[in-house]
Write an enzyme that holds these catalytic residues in place. Structure first.
Site, PDB file in Angstrom:
ATOM      1  N   CYS A 115      21.784  11.313 -38.807  1.00  8.25           N
ATOM      2  CA  CYS A 115      21.448  11.767 -37.468  1.00  8.25           C
ATOM      3  C   CYS A 115      22.707  11.979 -36.626  1.00  8.25           C
ATOM      4  O   CYS A 115      23.772  11.442 -36.914  1.00  8.25           O
ATOM      5  CB  CYS A 115      20.540  10.731 -36.808  1.00  8.25           C
ATOM      6  SG  CYS A 115      19.503  11.417 -35.508  1.00  8.25           S
ATOM      7  N   ASP A 131      13.631   1.192 -34.786  1.00  3.43           N
ATOM      8  CA  ASP A 131      15.016   1.079 -34.317  1.00  3.43           C
ATOM      9  C   ASP A 131      15.207  -0.262 -33.625  1.00  3.43           C
ATOM     10  O   ASP A 131      14.262  -1.018 -33.405  1.00  3.43           O
ATOM     11  CB  ASP A 131      15.320   2.240 -33.356  1.00  3.43           C
ATOM     12  CG  ASP A 131      16.804   2.570 -33.265  1.00  3.43           C
ATOM     13  OD1 ASP A 131      17.627   1.755 -33.740  1.00  3.43           O
ATOM     14  OD2 ASP A 131      17.143   3.635 -32.727  1.00  3.43           O
TER      15      ASP A 131
END
Length: 232
Positions: free
Chosen positions: A6, A132
């Protein structure tokens, strides 16, 4: 083991990530992120990637953006999926049916289960969730580790993409501890914010896949991970 790299901001890093073994690339459209990329710049990268033989899933990262804006960016940039990393309600997933999944930052198993019940029925594809690290103000990319025990509590029922503080040094331990559907990395393979370290990406992918191979050998009945997105 699915691998998403990412925070891609330039073509060189995108191509290096693909060469390293990434299954998906993430492009961050949150303007406050040090990994922000504008939709026109993303579209330029995607125009090159889309011509490659390797099947790569392109994911746009959004934080509290209107659903119409998200859909417009997905179309303009030729992206496959949206990752909703803010405080979006389930209705946004409904509106983007089959084109998005939710990132959650649970502080406890109870929060994780609550979020999973709210969001996973609307994902309609793979992954069902991204887990996360919890942070009171920031929306990912902090370099802080997620709670692996909480993530592990979801993996028996949901296809979990594990993020949060992963690096080439700890991703093997994360895979062994969590058995996620996939792993997601941003700051852990950078030389500076928004710039990838190509060697670290190679090491990360090698460590992640090596750990999954070992896990599969130890538990041969583990299911084969499904692709990043299933047909509608």
């Amino acid at each position: 083991m699915k691998i998403k790299i990412c925070g891609i901001t330039n073509l060189d890093d995108a191509l290096a990530a693909i060469d390293a073994g990434a299954d998906a690339l993430g492009f961050n459209f949150y303007a406050k992120s040090p990994r922000y990329i504008s939709p026109p710049d993303c579209a330029k990268i995607q125009s090159t990637i889309s011509n490659l033989k390797s099947p790569i899933t392109a994911v746009g990262i959004f934080v509290n953006s209107p659903a119409t804006f998200i859909a417009d960016v997905l179309d303009a940039c030729g992206l496959d999926l949206a990752q909703l990393s803010g405080d979006e309600p389930p209705e946004v997933l409904t509106w983007l049916w089959g084109r998005a999944y939710k990132a959650i930052r649970p502080r406890s198993m109870e929060e994780a289960e609550y979020d999973a019940c709210r969001y996973t029925p609307l994902a309609n594809g793979q992954p069902a969730l991204l887990v996360d690290a919890s942070h009171p103000r920031l929306y990912g990319g902090t370099g802080q580790m997620a709670d692996w025990s909480v993530a592990r509590g979801l993996t028996s029922e949901y296809s979990v993409l594990l993020a949060g503080g992963l690096t080439p040094e700890n991703v093997a331990d994360a895979v062994q501890a969590v058995n996620p559907w996939g792993v997601d990395v941003a700051s852990g393979v950078e030389s500076s914010p928004g710039r990838k370290d190509h060697r670290k990406m190679i090491d990360f992918a090698r460590a992640a896949r090596g750990a999954m191979t070992k896990l599969t050998e130890e538990s041969p009945c583990l299911p084969t991970p499904l692709p990043f997105k299933l047909p509608l």
